[in-house]
Design a protein around this motif. Structure first.
Motif, mmCIF file in Angstrom:
data_model
loop_
_atom_site.group_PDB
_atom_site.id
_atom_site.type_symbol
_atom_site.label_atom_id
_atom_site.label_comp_id
_atom_site.label_asym_id
_atom_site.label_seq_id
_atom_site.Cartn_x
_atom_site.Cartn_y
_atom_site.Cartn_z
ATOM 1 N N VAL A 96 4.311 -14.052 -59.904
ATOM 2 C CA VAL A 96 5.393 -15.108 -59.602
ATOM 3 C C VAL A 96 5.279 -15.960 -58.192
ATOM 4 O O VAL A 96 6.251 -17.202 -58.292
ATOM 5 C CB VAL A 96 6.709 -13.410 -59.602
ATOM 6 N N MET A 97 5.410 -14.971 -57.102
ATOM 7 C CA MET A 97 4.928 -15.798 -55.755
ATOM 8 C C MET A 97 3.857 -16.300 -55.570
ATOM 9 O O MET A 97 3.871 -18.116 -55.412
ATOM 10 C CB MET A 97 5.237 -14.991 -54.815
ATOM 11 N N GLY A 98 3.001 -16.210 -56.010
ATOM 12 C CA GLY A 98 1.741 -17.571 -56.093
ATOM 13 C C GLY A 98 0.997 -18.337 -57.024
ATOM 14 O O GLY A 98 0.847 -18.911 -56.443
ATOM 15 N N VAL A 99 1.901 -18.600 -57.720
ATOM 16 C CA VAL A 99 1.716 -19.364 -58.458
ATOM 17 C C VAL A 99 2.401 -20.881 -58.544
ATOM 18 O O VAL A 99 1.951 -21.793 -58.370
ATOM 19 C CB VAL A 99 2.278 -19.385 -60.275
ATOM 20 N N SER A 100 3.945 -19.834 -57.894
ATOM 21 C CA SER A 100 4.682 -21.104 -56.933
ATOM 22 C C SER A 100 3.971 -21.848 -55.970
ATOM 23 O O SER A 100 3.917 -23.105 -55.052
ATOM 24 C CB SER A 100 5.518 -20.485 -56.657
ATOM 25 N N THR A 101 2.798 -20.982 -54.850
ATOM 26 C CA THR A 101 2.712 -21.288 -53.372
ATOM 27 C C THR A 101 1.543 -21.803 -54.258
ATOM 28 O O THR A 101 1.045 -23.347 -53.023
ATOM 29 C CB THR A 101 2.445 -20.159 -53.173
ATOM 30 N N LEU A 137 16.364 -31.876 -54.705
ATOM 31 C CA LEU A 137 17.191 -31.668 -55.666
ATOM 32 C C LEU A 137 16.702 -30.950 -57.350
ATOM 33 O O LEU A 137 17.305 -30.105 -57.347
ATOM 34 C CB LEU A 137 17.738 -33.181 -56.014
ATOM 35 N N LEU A 138 15.607 -31.530 -57.259
ATOM 36 C CA LEU A 138 14.724 -30.794 -58.888
ATOM 37 C C LEU A 138 14.641 -29.318 -58.205
ATOM 38 O O LEU A 138 14.322 -28.341 -59.014
ATOM 39 C CB LEU A 138 13.326 -31.741 -58.534
ATOM 40 N N SER A 139 14.655 -28.958 -57.110
ATOM 41 C CA SER A 139 13.698 -27.418 -57.081
ATOM 42 C C SER A 139 15.245 -26.303 -56.916
ATOM 43 O O SER A 139 15.235 -25.663 -57.991
ATOM 44 C CB SER A 139 13.728 -27.068 -55.123
ATOM 45 N N ALA A 140 16.550 -27.058 -56.760
ATOM 46 C CA ALA A 140 17.926 -26.244 -56.981
ATOM 47 C C ALA A 140 17.654 -26.308 -59.065
ATOM 48 O O ALA A 140 18.404 -25.412 -59.071
ATOM 49 C CB ALA A 140 18.721 -27.233 -56.412
ATOM 50 N N VAL A 173 5.263 -20.574 -66.276
ATOM 51 C CA VAL A 173 5.483 -22.134 -66.329
ATOM 52 C C VAL A 173 6.337 -22.628 -64.994
ATOM 53 O O VAL A 173 6.420 -23.412 -64.623
ATOM 54 C CB VAL A 173 5.153 -22.754 -67.667
ATOM 55 N N LEU A 174 7.786 -22.352 -65.738
ATOM 56 C CA LEU A 174 8.379 -23.232 -64.378
ATOM 57 C C LEU A 174 8.884 -22.729 -63.138
ATOM 58 O O LEU A 174 9.053 -23.942 -62.307
ATOM 59 C CB LEU A 174 9.970 -22.218 -64.863
ATOM 60 N N ARG A 175 8.046 -21.729 -62.511
ATOM 61 C CA ARG A 175 7.964 -21.431 -61.183
ATOM 62 C C ARG A 175 6.878 -22.666 -60.617
ATOM 63 O O ARG A 175 6.883 -22.589 -59.523
ATOM 64 C CB ARG A 175 7.263 -20.029 -60.644
ATOM 65 N N ALA A 176 5.847 -22.310 -61.291
ATOM 66 C CA ALA A 176 4.971 -23.716 -61.127
ATOM 67 C C ALA A 176 5.223 -24.957 -60.871
ATOM 68 O O ALA A 176 5.075 -25.766 -59.790
ATOM 69 C CB ALA A 176 3.690 -23.874 -62.443
ATOM 70 N N VAL A 177 6.503 -25.212 -61.610
ATOM 71 C CA VAL A 177 6.991 -26.862 -61.800
ATOM 72 C C VAL A 177 7.657 -26.892 -60.436
ATOM 73 O O VAL A 177 7.571 -26.983 -60.064
ATOM 74 C CB VAL A 177 7.580 -26.966 -62.893
ATOM 75 N N GLY A 225 7.026 -25.032 -57.597
ATOM 76 C CA GLY A 225 6.169 -24.826 -56.361
ATOM 77 C C GLY A 225 6.026 -26.584 -56.587
ATOM 78 O O GLY A 225 5.802 -27.163 -55.188
ATOM 79 N N LEU A 226 5.310 -27.365 -57.344
ATOM 80 C CA LEU A 226 5.260 -28.623 -57.290
ATOM 81 C C LEU A 226 6.363 -29.423 -57.158
ATOM 82 O O LEU A 226 6.295 -30.702 -55.673
ATOM 83 C CB LEU A 226 4.872 -29.747 -59.052
ATOM 84 N N VAL A 227 7.817 -29.389 -56.940
ATOM 85 C CA VAL A 227 8.762 -29.771 -55.882
ATOM 86 C C VAL A 227 9.059 -29.772 -54.537
ATOM 87 O O VAL A 227 9.714 -30.050 -53.695
ATOM 88 C CB VAL A 227 9.594 -30.059 -56.959
ATOM 89 N N LEU A 228 8.538 -28.490 -54.570
ATOM 90 C CA LEU A 228 8.915 -27.257 -53.348
ATOM 91 C C LEU A 228 8.439 -27.818 -52.021
ATOM 92 O O LEU A 228 8.857 -28.151 -51.011
ATOM 93 C CB LEU A 228 9.288 -25.985 -53.874
ATOM 94 N N GLY A 229 6.946 -28.844 -52.478
ATOM 95 C CA GLY A 229 6.404 -29.387 -51.518
ATOM 96 C C GLY A 229 6.782 -30.662 -50.730
ATOM 97 O O GLY A 229 5.914 -30.992 -49.690
ATOM 98 N N GLY A 230 7.540 -31.237 -51.653
ATOM 99 C CA GLY A 230 8.580 -32.832 -51.121
ATOM 100 C C GLY A 230 9.430 -32.443 -49.973
ATOM 101 O O GLY A 230 8.549 -32.915 -48.800
#
Length: 397
Positions: free
Chosen positions: A51-56, A84-87, A104-108, A110-115
């Motif tokens: 749950v942590m690993g996939v988002s990072t 906004l998307l991460s919230a 899957v949602l944690r993976a998504v 992670g994609l937006v948290l990188g901005g």
């Protein structure tokens, strides 16, 4: 260029610190929930850690996109939209029907948290002078630690009283409030110079940075240190949730208050860099990290917490130095250079659990500490090499 301690510097630094806080609240809220998620979805220790690993992992991948994109279109819009998307992702997480959907949602997310992490230091590099940059980076990384603490404490307490779903809802609401303030505070960029967004140019910039040994050394230090640091916290939650400690979720969240050691370490990094060279400060941070890991071997809970606090101080001291080192050494495509540092950083976070799991299964927490020392010895040697290289480059003649 913006000078240190001016009104514009404080305004921009506060905005970026608040954005950083928001990112890490969202990223780390799940960490104290790992034992609960393991039970709720009936999955293994390693699966729940994902749950942590996939988002990072997806955060690391996203940085390869945001860095070159920000060099072409600017940094501000990327930071605002992705926050906004991460919230919104945090608000959607309680609605998932099963563990696969959660991942899957944690993976998504992670994609937006990188901005923001991909471009914040590059924004500073564009707008701040050298002294202002070094001081701002230390405060910015202090906000990383406060976000890590805030996410875990909020997640732990909300999870204890409302279940894991309540944790994500709480974090989502807090994130939206922070975003409103960030949006108003961040000033427009004055010194950004766009470059054309071309795949060959972006790949060429990445290749050039990876061929630069002064940058590559910092990338390895940041990635391998985080490889150990963040995953130590994941395994300490399993250690402390079992007998003889048997800590409840709210108290597992509170152990992340030890991140305040990192807040202090990163805040002091700017002053340390004015006295010693940055590679020397990196070595100091790693040695402190090594010593803190030894302290955690003691079975007394107060000493475990002390060891984690020392770890956080050393890790974030080194991380602050490595981050600002990249900002100084990159002469072109700073957004790409900073993004590459974070790619290594978050890839380390996502893969560290796979490395530590066999040590945990065979020897428990002492095995995790032995595994940590092996990797930290490598990063200490890399920092020493950077120090020697810097001395040769700056020697007269």
């Amino acid at each position: 260029m913006i000078e240190a301690h001016t009104r514009a510097w404080w305004r921009a630094t506060l905005a970026l610190c608040l954005g950083s806080f928001t990112v890490f609240v969202n990223l780390y809220a799940a960490q104290p929930l790992l034992p609960d998620l393991r039970q709720a979805f009936d999955v293994s220790t390693l699966a729940s850690a994902m749950v942590m690993g996939v988002s990072t992992l997806t955060l690391a991948i996203s940085l390869l996109i945001y860095g070159p994109l920000s060099d072409a279109i600017g940094r501000g819009a990327i930071m605002r939209i992705t926050l906004l998307l991460s919230a919104l992702c945090s608000l959607l997480l309680p609605l998932v029907p099963n563990f696969a959907s959660l991942l899957v949602l944690r993976a998504v997310q992670g994609l937006v948290l990188g901005g923001l992490p991909a471009v914040a230091i590059a924004w500073m590099g564009d707008e701040f002078d050298r002294r202002a940059l070094m001081l701002a980076v230390g405060l910015y990384i202090s906000a990383n630690t406060l976000g890590g603490i805030g996410g875990r404490v909020l997640g732990g307490f909300a999870g204890e009283y409302g279940g894991w779903q309540a944790s994500f809802v709480t974090v989502g609401i807090v994130s939206l409030a922070c975003l409103i303030v960030f949006w108003r505070l961040l000033p427009p960029a004055r010194n950004f110079k766009p470059v054309s967004l071309r795949l060959d140019v972006a790949l060429g910039g990445m290749a050039a940075h990876l061929r630069n040994p002064l940058l590559l050394g910092a990338y390895l230090i940041g990635g391998l240190n985080f490889f150990i640091f963040i995953n130590q916290y994941s395994y300490i939650t399993f250690r402390l949730s079992d007998a003889p400690y048997s800590l409840a979720t709210q108290w597992l969240g509170m152990i992340f208050v030890t991140y305040l050691g990192g807040t202090l370490g990163s805040a002091l990094s700017g002053r340390a860099a004015q006295r010693w060279s940055q590679p020397v400060c990196m070595m100091l941070g790693i040695v402190i990290f090594l010593l803190g890991s030894l302290v955690t071997l003691n079975p007394a809970l107060p000493l475990i917490l002390l060891g984690l606090t020392v770890n956080a101080f050393g890790f974030f001291l080194c991380h602050s130095m490595a981050s600002s080192w990249v900002g100084r050494q990159a002469r072109v495509a700073r957004g790409t250079a900073s993004a590459l540092y974070l790619v290594f950083y978050y890839l380390g976070a996502s893969l560290g659990g796979l490395y530590l799991e066999p040590f945990w299964q065979d020897a428990g927490w002492p095995g995790v500490v032995v595994a940590s020392w092996l990797v930290l010895g490598l990063t200490l040697g890399t920092a020493a090499w950077l120090w020697r290289r810097e001395r040769r480059l700056t020697a007269p003649g």
